[in-house]
Design a protein around this motif. Structure first.
Motif, short mmCIF file in Angstrom:
data_model
loop_
_atom_site.label_atom_id
_atom_site.label_comp_id
_atom_site.label_asym_id
_atom_site.label_seq_id
_atom_site.Cartn_x
_atom_site.Cartn_y
_atom_site.Cartn_z
N GLY A 48 -63.61 -9.61 -4.55
CA GLY A 48 -64.30 -10.32 -3.49
C GLY A 48 -65.41 -9.46 -2.94
O GLY A 48 -65.56 -8.30 -3.31
N GLY A 49 -66.17 -10.02 -2.05
CA GLY A 49 -67.24 -9.24 -1.44
C GLY A 49 -68.25 -10.12 -0.76
O GLY A 49 -68.01 -11.32 -0.54
N GLN A 117 -63.26 -11.71 2.21
CA GLN A 117 -64.35 -10.84 2.62
C GLN A 117 -65.43 -11.57 3.42
O GLN A 117 -65.86 -11.08 4.46
CB GLN A 117 -64.98 -10.17 1.40
CG GLN A 117 -64.31 -8.89 1.02
CD GLN A 117 -64.48 -7.85 2.10
OE1 GLN A 117 -65.57 -7.34 2.33
NE2 GLN A 117 -63.41 -7.52 2.78
N LYS A 118 -65.85 -12.70 2.95
CA LYS A 118 -66.94 -13.41 3.63
C LYS A 118 -66.53 -13.77 5.07
O LYS A 118 -67.31 -13.60 6.01
CB LYS A 118 -67.35 -14.65 2.85
CG LYS A 118 -68.09 -14.30 1.56
CD LYS A 118 -68.42 -15.52 0.74
CE LYS A 118 -69.15 -15.19 -0.53
NZ LYS A 118 -68.47 -14.31 -1.45
N GLN A 119 -65.30 -14.23 5.26
CA GLN A 119 -64.82 -14.57 6.60
C GLN A 119 -64.68 -13.33 7.47
O GLN A 119 -65.04 -13.35 8.65
CB GLN A 119 -63.47 -15.30 6.53
CG GLN A 119 -63.54 -16.67 5.88
CD GLN A 119 -63.34 -16.62 4.36
OE1 GLN A 119 -63.53 -15.59 3.71
NE2 GLN A 119 -63.00 -17.74 3.78
N HIS A 120 -64.16 -12.23 6.90
CA HIS A 120 -64.02 -11.00 7.68
C HIS A 120 -65.37 -10.50 8.17
O HIS A 120 -65.49 -10.07 9.32
CB HIS A 120 -63.31 -9.91 6.86
CG HIS A 120 -61.85 -10.15 6.67
ND1 HIS A 120 -60.97 -10.28 7.72
CD2 HIS A 120 -61.11 -10.27 5.55
CE1 HIS A 120 -59.75 -10.48 7.27
NE2 HIS A 120 -59.80 -10.48 5.94
N THR A 125 -63.83 -9.22 11.65
CA THR A 125 -62.42 -8.83 11.55
C THR A 125 -62.21 -7.85 10.41
O THR A 125 -61.22 -7.93 9.68
CB THR A 125 -61.52 -10.07 11.37
OG1 THR A 125 -61.98 -10.81 10.22
CG2 THR A 125 -61.55 -10.96 12.60
N LEU A 126 -63.12 -6.91 10.26
CA LEU A 126 -63.06 -5.93 9.19
C LEU A 126 -62.04 -4.84 9.50
O LEU A 126 -61.82 -4.50 10.66
CB LEU A 126 -64.43 -5.28 8.98
CG LEU A 126 -65.56 -6.24 8.63
CD1 LEU A 126 -66.89 -5.51 8.64
CD2 LEU A 126 -65.32 -6.87 7.27
N ILE A 127 -61.46 -4.30 8.46
CA ILE A 127 -60.61 -3.12 8.57
C ILE A 127 -61.47 -1.97 8.07
O ILE A 127 -61.78 -1.89 6.88
CB ILE A 127 -59.32 -3.28 7.74
CG1 ILE A 127 -58.52 -4.48 8.24
CG2 ILE A 127 -58.50 -1.99 7.79
CD1 ILE A 127 -57.32 -4.82 7.38
#
Length: 136
Positions: A48-49, A117-120, A125-127
């Motif tokens: 993903g990305g 990934q796109k939603q984060h 909401t990234l880690i």
């Protein structure tokens, strides 16, 4: 055949973090990444990305060093884009990458994170540990 369960989360970006991975290029790029990983004996759990970087959740055999694995995957995928897809720009990856190892009990959450990934990125909401590519 030896028994192994090794789980890695690789992260790497386009050269200069240019937003080159669009909705047309993305599926072809991900197929090339998965094909090379499988050719090397790996098992792809998730890819993903977003436009400027890729995440890969993968298990690779212990006979292959993670640095060798990701170098080959990055080289093969950029070559595929430039010589087979032939976009109207040159496609390169940055030299750096990030890699995290994790246990089997975390596999589902890492796969979910990679697939979303796109939603984060859109929702913030990234880690941060799962987004690092270079030291610093």
């Amino acid at each position: 055949m030896p028994y192994w369960k090794l789980y890695y989360h690789f992260i790497w970006g386009t050269k200069n973090r240019l937003p080159l991975i669009d909705s047309i290029l993305e599926p072809e790029l991900y197929r090339a990444i998965a094909a090379k990983a499988q050719d090397m004996g790996g098992f792809v759990h998730a890819i993903g990305g977003i436009e400027d970087h890729v995440h890969l959740g993968v298990s690779i055999p212990p006979k292959i060093a993670p640095a060798k694995f990701i170098g080959d995957v990055k080289g093969n995928s950029s070559h595929f884009i430039n010589h087979v897809i032939q976009p109207d720009f040159e496609f390169y990856w940055q030299d750096e990458y990030g890699v995290l190892s994790f246990g089997e009990r975390n596999l589902a959450s890492v796969v979910r994170y990679i697939h979303n990934q796109k939603q984060h990125h859109a929702n913030g909401t990234l880690i941060s540990a799962m987004e690092r590519i270079e030291e610093g």
